[in-house]
Design an enzyme around this catalytic site. Structure first.
Site, PDB file in Angstrom:
ATOM      1  N   SER A 216       0.835  -1.193   0.000  1.00 53.96           N
ATOM      2  CA  SER A 216       0.000   0.000   0.000  1.00 53.96           C
ATOM      3  C   SER A 216       0.878   1.254   0.000  1.00 53.96           C
ATOM      4  CB  SER A 216      -0.945  -0.040   1.197  1.00 53.96           C
ATOM      5  OG  SER A 216      -1.916   0.965   1.096  1.00 53.96           O
TER       6      SER A 216
ATOM      7  N   ASP B 204      -9.951  -3.247  -5.148  1.00 56.79           N
ATOM      8  CA  ASP B 204      -9.271  -2.476  -4.113  1.00 56.79           C
ATOM      9  C   ASP B 204      -9.881  -1.074  -3.994  1.00 56.79           C
ATOM     10  OD1 ASP B 204      -7.471  -1.130  -2.456  1.00 56.79           O
ATOM     11  OD2 ASP B 204      -5.737  -2.186  -3.267  1.00 56.79           O
TER      12      ASP B 204
ATOM     13  N   HIS C 116      -8.007  -4.696  -1.313  1.00 57.12           N
ATOM     14  CA  HIS C 116      -6.717  -4.235  -0.799  1.00 57.12           C
ATOM     15  C   HIS C 116      -6.010  -5.292   0.029  1.00 57.12           C
ATOM     16  CE1 HIS C 116      -3.954  -0.959  -0.236  1.00 57.12           C
ATOM     17  NE2 HIS C 116      -3.988  -1.066   1.082  1.00 57.12           N
TER      18      HIS C 116
END
Length: 588
Positions: free
Chosen positions: A436, A521, A556
């Protein structure tokens, strides 16, 4: 004949801001509906290419997956929590991906103590299954319960359900005894829910996202304060004055001591009218452990430690901390784990270095069962606690955000150089990993110092930072300006442009790279990692591996099942071993 990588067509799109024009040849990869046939076909082609190039180490992936799974006690009961007339707990089952939520009657009316134990066996009260996530997950490629809250009376349960990985939850309320739904579900909420009595629920919608600050637990006669000192968690308990007396200053607190040099501590649910604070403890070599601590007597009792099968012995491993000097002289703490009988610490050992450094998040050195698949193959594992995180306090965070964001990257590079200098590893053996915002970190580090690393794993990375932050129609963008700055202002635009990974890929040699993405995501759009790979394919001058693996049914956090996550780790580690040419029998 080796498989050929997918070819990206170029569709130039000019992006103009502050008199500066950027040409984005791969903007077409963004499809907000996630249904464009051309885009989906391209992502599938990338997955096929990745599978083809990783096929020669599929047996290694399978072996790592099997050895990691063999260490798990699949049929297990988590530490129970006594609440009212019941013990509440979770259970995992052999071969099942998800947990069961259960409860049992408390057979006595005695006070809660640290020695309280839920009875089991034939004479114990019957187990009541409140909710079985395995049943709920049937028919879903992705399933996650983000919150599970029992009402004060114990008659109702509220839970949040996500069935596609976009972290948008549907909130349900069920009757505990019958399992029947109560009222209508609420859609489009977060996993932040709390009961306000038995008749009302407090919940947060997706339009008011926030980052909660958990720094204390309040009890009837005590307060437990979670702080940080010298980069590590600190837990102090204080007695409160009698009812009606004011609290001017907390004093005479008792600090709870922990045994490992680096560790992680997190609060667990505790009861307000009790003198017992419950917390979860682990370290790089100590499995997750639940403790009950009596704030009156100072007695601490281990209620549950996760079982690690296969002869795991924590004494075989060393966890420690070292400090690196960043480019401005700031000392950066680094947590380190290795197996004492397998490493030489002469620069010849392989290493995996992890980093994040954003949002004031503390990446504390907690236990990861899967990482031992590398550590038991002679790897050193390290976590660089760089600026932008919260490990060393508020200023640590502020010195790694906005117009000081580059400190995050230089801290990470300095940490890598320090570990090489101290002979934990070498440039030829050093692999790096981030996810991320940590993917942005890895992308920036790769552009700045590609010579320093042998391989990189870039998970769901925020790598097209400038373009994303310029588009307020993207969910979360405007809220993210607090972290990165608003590039509609010229100063932030040019600063962000100077490090945004997609904007800084250049014609140079890069190490082996694995990039991952999730089609659903909600935090980092799949097109960001896809564009990063496209730009690298266009410009890089080496023949090293460059792979994109996009989960088409996840978000995610990728897959949701506990064994599915182990499979993903096994794939990642097989890539690292392949990049290091550690695929010979002696490494397996």
């Amino acid at each position: 004949m080796a498989a050929a990588p997918p070819v990206y067509r170029k569709v130039p799109r000019e992006l103009a801001e502050h008199g500066d024009v950027r040409v984005d040849n791969y903007y077409w990869l963004r499809d907000d509906s996630r249904s464009d046939p051309a885009v989906l076909a391209h992502l599938r082609a990338e997955n096929d290419y990745t599978a083809a190039l990783m096929s020669d180490v599929k047996h290694i992936e399978d072996e790592i997956f099997s050895e990691t799974r063999r260490k798990i006690k699949e049929d297990d009961t988590h530490a129970s929590l006594r609440k009212g007339q019941y013990y509440y707990y979770e259970r995992t089952l052999n071969g099942k991906e998800y947990v069961r939520h259960c409860r049992r009657l408390v057979p006595t009316d005695g006070h809660i103590t640290v020695y309280d134990v839920m009875p089991i066996g034939p004479d114990a009260p019957d187990e009541h299954i409140i909710l079985d996530e395995n049943v709920k997950a049937e028919g879903h490629a992705y399933y996650s319960i983000g919150a599970f809250k029992v009402s004060p009376s114990g008659k109702l349960v509220a839970y949040g359900e996500d069935t596609n990985g976009d972290e948008t939850y549907t909130l349900y309320v069920i009757d505990v005894e019958s399992g029947k739904y109560v009222g209508q579900p609420l859609k489009g909420v977060t996993s932040d829910i709390e009961w306000a009595g038995d008749d009302y629920l407090v919940y947060i919608t997706m339009d008011s996202l926030h980052r909660p600050d958990k720094d204390f637990q309040l009890f009837e006669n005590h307060i437990a304060v979670y702080e940080r000192e010298n980069g590590l968690p600190k837990l102090t308990v204080y007695g409160l004055p009698a009812s009606g007396e004011s609290v001017r200053q907390l004093q005479d607190g008792r600090v709870i001591d922990f045994v490992d040099p680096v560790y992680a501590v997190e609060p667990e649910e505790s009861q307000f009218r009790s003198s017992i604070v419950r917390f979860r403890y682990s370290s790089l070599k100590t499995p997750p452990s639940v403790f009950d601590y009596d704030m009156d007597s100072g007695v601490s009792v281990l209620k549950k430690i996760d079982t690690v099968l296969g002869g795991f012995d924590a004494s075989n491993y060393v966890s420690d901390r070292t400090w690196a000097a960043s480019s401005d002289g700031t000392q950066i703490p680094i947590s380190v784990l290795y197996r004492e009988d397998l490493v030489k610490l002469d620069g010849s050992d392989p290493m995996l270095l992890y980093g994040f450094g954003s949002y004031e998040v503390c990446i504390d050195p907690s236990f990861s069962g899967s990482i031992f698949s590398l550590v038991d193959r002679g790897f050193v594992y390290a976590i660089a606690h760089i600026r932008g995180g919260g490990e060393m306090g508020r200023k640590w965070y502020e010195d790694g955000k906005l117009l000081k964001k580059k400190n995050t990257f230089t801290d990470f590079i300095a940490s890598a150089e320090h570990l090489i200098e101290r002979k934990y590893s070498s440039k030829e053996k050093l692999c790096i990993h981030g996810k991320s915002a940590g993917g942005l970190l890895i992308g920036a580090a790769l552009n700045m110092r590609p010579d320093l690393f042998k391989a990189a794993v870039v998970e769901v990375p925020f790598v097209d930072a400038l373009t994303t932050m310029l588009d307020p129609t993207i969910p979360l963008t405007t809220a993210e300006w607090e972290e990165w700055g608003d590039p509609r202002k010229e100063e932030y635009y040019y600063y962000m442009k100077s490090y945004s990974p997609v904007d800084n890929v250049k014609a140079q040699e890069y190490p082996h790279i694995l990039v991952t993405a999730g089609l659903n995501d909600p935090c980092v759009m799949y097109s960001e990692p896809a564009k990063f790979v496209a730009k690298l394919r266009e410009l890089k001058t080496d023949d090293n591996l460059l792979l994109l693996k996009c989960e088409l049914g996840a978000g995610h956090n990728s897959k949701s099942g506990r064994f599915e996550k182990l499979r993903e780790d096994a794939f990642t580690y097989a890539f690292i071993l392949k990049a290091l040419s550690m695929t010979q029998k002696e490494w397996l």
